[in-house]
Design an enzyme around this catalytic site. Structure first.
Site, short mmCIF file in Angstrom:
data_model
loop_
_atom_site.label_atom_id
_atom_site.label_comp_id
_atom_site.label_asym_id
_atom_site.label_seq_id
_atom_site.Cartn_x
_atom_site.Cartn_y
_atom_site.Cartn_z
N HIS A 218 0.79 -1.24 0.00
CA HIS A 218 0.00 0.00 0.00
C HIS A 218 0.82 1.29 0.00
CE1 HIS A 218 0.72 -0.16 4.40
NE2 HIS A 218 0.51 1.14 4.37
C1 UD1 Z 1 -2.23 5.72 5.67
C2 UD1 Z 1 -1.00 6.26 6.38
C3 UD1 Z 1 0.09 5.21 6.35
C4 UD1 Z 1 -0.39 3.89 6.88
C5 UD1 Z 1 -1.67 3.47 6.20
C6 UD1 Z 1 -2.23 2.25 6.90
C7 UD1 Z 1 -0.64 8.69 6.21
C8 UD1 Z 1 0.12 9.75 5.54
N1 UD1 Z 1 -0.49 7.45 5.71
O1 UD1 Z 1 -1.88 5.50 4.32
O2 UD1 Z 1 1.19 5.66 7.14
O3 UD1 Z 1 0.61 2.92 6.65
O4 UD1 Z 1 -2.63 4.52 6.29
O5 UD1 Z 1 -3.12 1.56 6.13
O6 UD1 Z 1 -1.32 8.96 7.16
N2 UD1 Z 1 -9.06 4.75 0.93
C9 UD1 Z 1 -10.28 4.17 0.75
N3 UD1 Z 1 -10.98 3.80 1.86
C10 UD1 Z 1 -10.52 3.99 3.12
C11 UD1 Z 1 -9.26 4.58 3.28
C12 UD1 Z 1 -8.53 4.96 2.18
O7 UD1 Z 1 -10.75 3.98 -0.37
O8 UD1 Z 1 -11.21 3.61 4.09
C13 UD1 Z 1 -8.26 5.11 -0.29
C14 UD1 Z 1 -8.57 6.50 -0.81
O9 UD1 Z 1 -8.46 6.45 -2.21
C15 UD1 Z 1 -7.41 7.30 -0.25
C16 UD1 Z 1 -6.26 6.30 -0.26
O10 UD1 Z 1 -6.88 5.06 0.04
O11 UD1 Z 1 -7.12 8.46 -1.00
C17 UD1 Z 1 -5.16 6.60 0.71
O12 UD1 Z 1 -5.67 6.71 2.04
P1 UD1 Z 1 -4.85 7.57 3.14
O13 UD1 Z 1 -5.47 7.40 4.46
O14 UD1 Z 1 -4.65 8.97 2.65
O15 UD1 Z 1 -3.42 6.94 3.09
P2 UD1 Z 1 -2.98 5.41 3.20
O16 UD1 Z 1 -2.27 5.07 1.94
O17 UD1 Z 1 -4.14 4.58 3.62
N1 UDP Z 2 -4.16 -5.82 8.70
C1 UDP Z 2 -5.46 -6.32 8.79
N2 UDP Z 2 -6.10 -6.67 7.65
C2 UDP Z 2 -5.53 -6.57 6.42
C3 UDP Z 2 -4.21 -6.07 6.34
C4 UDP Z 2 -3.55 -5.69 7.50
O1 UDP Z 2 -6.01 -6.44 9.89
O2 UDP Z 2 -6.18 -6.90 5.42
C5 UDP Z 2 -3.48 -5.41 9.93
C6 UDP Z 2 -2.12 -6.02 10.14
O3 UDP Z 2 -2.24 -7.28 10.76
C7 UDP Z 2 -1.43 -4.99 11.01
C8 UDP Z 2 -2.02 -3.67 10.51
O4 UDP Z 2 -3.21 -4.01 9.83
O5 UDP Z 2 -1.76 -5.14 12.37
C9 UDP Z 2 -1.07 -3.01 9.57
O6 UDP Z 2 -1.71 -1.95 8.94
P1 UDP Z 2 -1.25 -1.36 7.54
O7 UDP Z 2 -0.45 -2.35 6.80
O8 UDP Z 2 -2.47 -0.82 6.90
O9 UDP Z 2 -0.38 -0.10 7.97
P2 UDP Z 2 1.13 0.13 8.47
O10 UDP Z 2 1.40 -0.81 9.57
O11 UDP Z 2 2.01 -0.03 7.30
O12 UDP Z 2 1.12 1.55 8.91
#
Ligand code: UD1
Ligand code: UDP
Length: 380
Positions: A218
């Site tokens: 991601h």
């Molecule tokens: C965010 C965090 C990242 C973390 C990740 C965990 C920041 C800068 N980044 O990244 O550190 O590792 O969350 O998963 O805070 N979207 C949906 N549905 C949702 C959420 C997101 O469709 O419920 C899509 C949207 O298109 C959105 C994109 O995902 O623009 C990115 O979401 P965003 O929360 O901005 O950043 P992440 O890549 O999820």
């Molecule tokens: N996770 C989950 N379901 C998924 C993918 C990840 O519950 O489909 C959990 C995973 O076990 C971990 C956390 O989400 O505890 C990690 O989140 P993510 O990878 O979104 O973010 P990051 O840790 O990189 O910030």
């Protein structure tokens, strides 16, 4: 009774919050009162709601519903909403997890109101400010009054930035307390790891009997350039063909949205590969089950690479660097960024790695209790 406001927003923070909420509920119910504010950064059912009942997280007292947006717009909405809640509440501290935009907004809102910021997962550094998370963590640490670092590396990073570990209490933003406490994620994996096999739906159970690869992708640097993302998928497809193992890939909405919008046909072709199981994001118990029973984990997630270690699995981390340097030094995780032959070699090497001893880099599973007790002892 001390009152704190806990900020959650992104999936990993919701999951981490289960550990502290559980510690409060079981060990400090009469001493520590937690209100929960969900910024709404993640909002899909499978990125947010799915976790609350399953992990016994109290429903949020506030939800800002900020949704997705550019960094500035998203953080600004959070900042405004959190400030309002802080002004109307009478909180002794504000607790934030990790390094997302929700973390940053919480820390800035509170420090400007002279409310102590409690940072859980302090001190981690990737030394790569192109990652938004690196900017968020540094800013948050330097606004915090209590800094809880999961690893000794995190404490060393803070010492290198001028923090001290021997400041006398009471702590405040100009005299912060730095504590090495272990990782609340390890608390969770120990607790829920025991329950996962019993609680997940029977449809998952057949995976126990086959060797499969688990992957998550991601990060912006792996997703935003679609050619790169498809090259990673090609390498994963090669791995399935080479090993005849199944690939289970719960897809983050960021990755799915990009592929559906920009390369729907190639996305479909990948999904149609007979060994590829492209699925919606799964619940934490399901993810824990998949991690426990996988043969290899391929990920760019901060949390998933650590969970690979907790469950003693080899992993390939699709990044140029990581803040969890212990995993690389240990040898169970290896970094790999260049796609093609280099990544395929990393997959092969990971599968051949002999894994033996797993030192307790992430504590003893009681980080959350330590954090709660320290909050009670240290906040005025
Ligand atoms: C965010 C965090 C990242 C973390 C990740 C965990 C920041 C800068 N980044 O990244 O550190 O590792 O969350 O998963 O805070 N979207 C949906 N549905 C949702 C959420 C997101 O469709 O419920 C899509 C949207 O298109 C959105 C994109 O995902 O623009 C990115 O979401 P965003 O929360 O901005 O950043 P992440 O890549 O999820
Ligand atoms: N996770 C989950 N379901 C998924 C993918 C990840 O519950 O489909 C959990 C995973 O076990 C971990 C956390 O989400 O505890 C990690 O989140 P993510 O990878 O979104 O973010 P990051 O840790 O990189 O910030």
């Amino acid at each position: 009774m001390k009152r704190i406001l806990t900020i959650i927003g992104a999936r990993p923070q919701i999951i981490k919050s289960a550990a502290i909420s559980r510690a409060i509920r079981t060990a400090f119910p009469d001493q520590l009162k937690e209100d929960i504010l969900h910024t709404g950064q993640h909002y899909d059912e499978k990125m947010s709601a799915v976790f609350f009942d399953e992990l016994q997280i109290p429903q949020p007292d506030f939800n800002l519903n900020v949704g997705s947006g550019s960094h500035g717009a998203q953080t600004a909405k959070m900042l405004e909403g959190i400030e309002e809640v802080l002004l109307n509440g009478n909180y002794d501290g504000l607790l934030v997890y990790g390094d997302t935009n929700s973390t940053l907004a919480g820390a800035i809102a509170a420090v400007k109101l002279h409310i102590p910021v409690i940072h859980v997962e302090a001190g981690l550094r990737s030394f790569n400010k192109a990652m938004p998370e690196e900017v968020n963590r540094i800013t948050c640490d330097h606004a915090s009054s209590l800094l809880f670092s999961p690893t000794t590396t995190g404490v060393d990073n803070l010492l290198n930035e001028g923090f001290k570990t021997d400041n006398p209490a009471p702590y405040h933003a100009d005299n912060p307390g730095v504590f090495h406490c272990g990782d609340v994620m390890y608390d969770n994996s120990r607790f829920f790891g025991e329950l996962a096999d019993e609680k997940v739906d029977a449809k998952w159970h057949s995976l126990k009997d086959e060797a499969f690869i688990l992957a998550t992708i991601h990060r912006p640097y792996n997703t935003d350039d679609t050619d790169r993302l498809l090259a990673i998928f090609d390498d994963l497809r090669w791995l399935c063909d080479d090993t005849q193992m199944k690939l289970v890939l719960p897809l983050h909405p960021r990755t799915k949205n990009i592929l559906q919008a920009k390369r729907p046909e190639q996305f479909q072709a990948f999904a149609d590969h007979p060994k590829v199981e492209l699925i919606e994001p799964v619940s934490f118990l399901e993810m824990t089950f998949l991690e426990k029973h996988s043969r290899l984990i391929v990920t760019d997630s901060g949390g998933v690479q650590k969970e690979a270690y907790f469950f003693q699995k080899p992993s390939v981390v699709i990044r140029t660097e990581t803040e969890w340097v212990e995993l690389i030094a240990h040898g169970s995780a290896r970094l790999s960024f260049e796609t093609g032959e280099a990544m395929r070699q990393a997959f092969r090497a990971a599968l051949e790695t002999e894994l033996n001893d797993f030192p307790p880099y992430f504590g003893d599973g009681k980080a959350s209790e330590f954090i709660c007790q320290t909050i009670l002892d240290s906040l005025k």
